[in-house]
Design an enzyme around this catalytic site. Sequence first.
Site, short mmCIF file in Angstrom:
data_model
loop_
_atom_site.label_atom_id
_atom_site.label_comp_id
_atom_site.label_asym_id
_atom_site.label_seq_id
_atom_site.Cartn_x
_atom_site.Cartn_y
_atom_site.Cartn_z
N ASN A 9 0.88 -1.18 0.00
CA ASN A 9 0.00 0.00 0.00
C ASN A 9 0.91 1.22 0.00
OD1 ASN A 9 -1.83 2.03 0.42
ND2 ASN A 9 -2.27 1.51 2.56
N LYS A 11 0.12 4.22 -0.20
CA LYS A 11 -0.54 5.41 0.37
C LYS A 11 -0.30 6.61 -0.55
CE LYS A 11 0.30 3.53 4.91
NZ LYS A 11 -0.08 3.65 6.28
N HIS A 94 -9.65 1.06 4.54
CA HIS A 94 -8.39 1.26 5.27
C HIS A 94 -8.66 2.16 6.47
CE1 HIS A 94 -4.31 2.50 6.23
NE2 HIS A 94 -3.91 1.44 5.57
N GLU A 96 -7.17 4.58 7.59
CA GLU A 96 -6.99 6.02 7.32
C GLU A 96 -8.23 6.60 6.64
OE1 GLU A 96 -3.17 5.62 5.38
OE2 GLU A 96 -2.30 5.02 7.30
N GLU A 166 -5.70 -5.17 10.23
CA GLU A 166 -4.70 -4.14 10.45
C GLU A 166 -4.99 -3.40 11.75
OE1 GLU A 166 -2.66 -2.88 6.58
OE2 GLU A 166 -4.43 -1.65 6.79
N GLY A 172 2.10 2.09 10.62
CA GLY A 172 3.05 3.20 10.50
C GLY A 172 3.71 3.59 11.80
N SER A 211 3.07 -2.33 10.26
CA SER A 211 4.52 -2.35 10.47
C SER A 211 5.14 -3.72 10.17
CB SER A 211 4.86 -1.89 11.90
OG SER A 211 4.43 -0.55 12.08
#
Length: 248
Positions: A9, A11, A94, A96, A166, A172, A211
């Site tokens: 991904n 991003k 996701h 985010e 996730e 991250g 991560s």
Amino acid sequence: MRRKLVAGNWKMNGSLAANASLLAGLKAGLQEGSCDVAVCAPAPYLAQCQAELKGSSIAWGAQDVSVHESGAYTGEVAASMLLDFGCTYVIVGHSERRAYHGESNELVAQKTVRALAAGVTPIVCVGETLQEREAGQTDLVVGGQVDAVLEALDAAQLGRIVLAYEPVWAIGTGKTATPGMAQEVHAMLRARLSAKDAGVAQKVQILYGGSMKPDNARELLAMPDIDGGLVGGAALKAADFLAIIGAA
Ligand code: PEP
């Protein structure tokens, strides 16, 4: 036995020049094997992925899709457009998108249906925040996220999705769920899928994301219900992404 999938991904990272170098590195270093590999690029770079990856064993995909089929939805990208650019995958839900764009479980479920209808495989993301984990709500939250998707799908559709666990606190941050912690949630997710259709549940790939790096991938990917990785930061460096693919 389920094939493993390692999906990057990117991003909101990249440029024509940086992507060209990353993709060239991946193509040069990829050992043909029994693992599925994909990169999920920002929408403007899908044409570049199509041009550079066509004929290779690396699939490409997008990071989001509109819930609408077409029409007056300025700024949105339709599933049919992703198909036009050869996308195999699209990430939906996701964390985010859920956090910064207020995407609800129901919207994520509708986007999943929209992607499937267009013939693009949705990588459906679920995961709990640190606060939710510490409050003992992981199964409740993650189970609720997946149940909303399950309600919208029949068994045949279920067999065409990829699920990604996730934990939000691991994305991250450099903090990774231990293999045991991740396996526990993956097993819970597969049990939810089994309640819908036990046979199909055994076939659905459930990825871990958060991560994942070359030095922790092998242990995570050795867990029985972890069928691959959704990789953010480490997918931007060819050597790291290739090392994770090697572990898978
Ligand atoms: C992600 O964005 O899906 C992700 C897992 O990111 P990272 O690997 O950087 O934690």
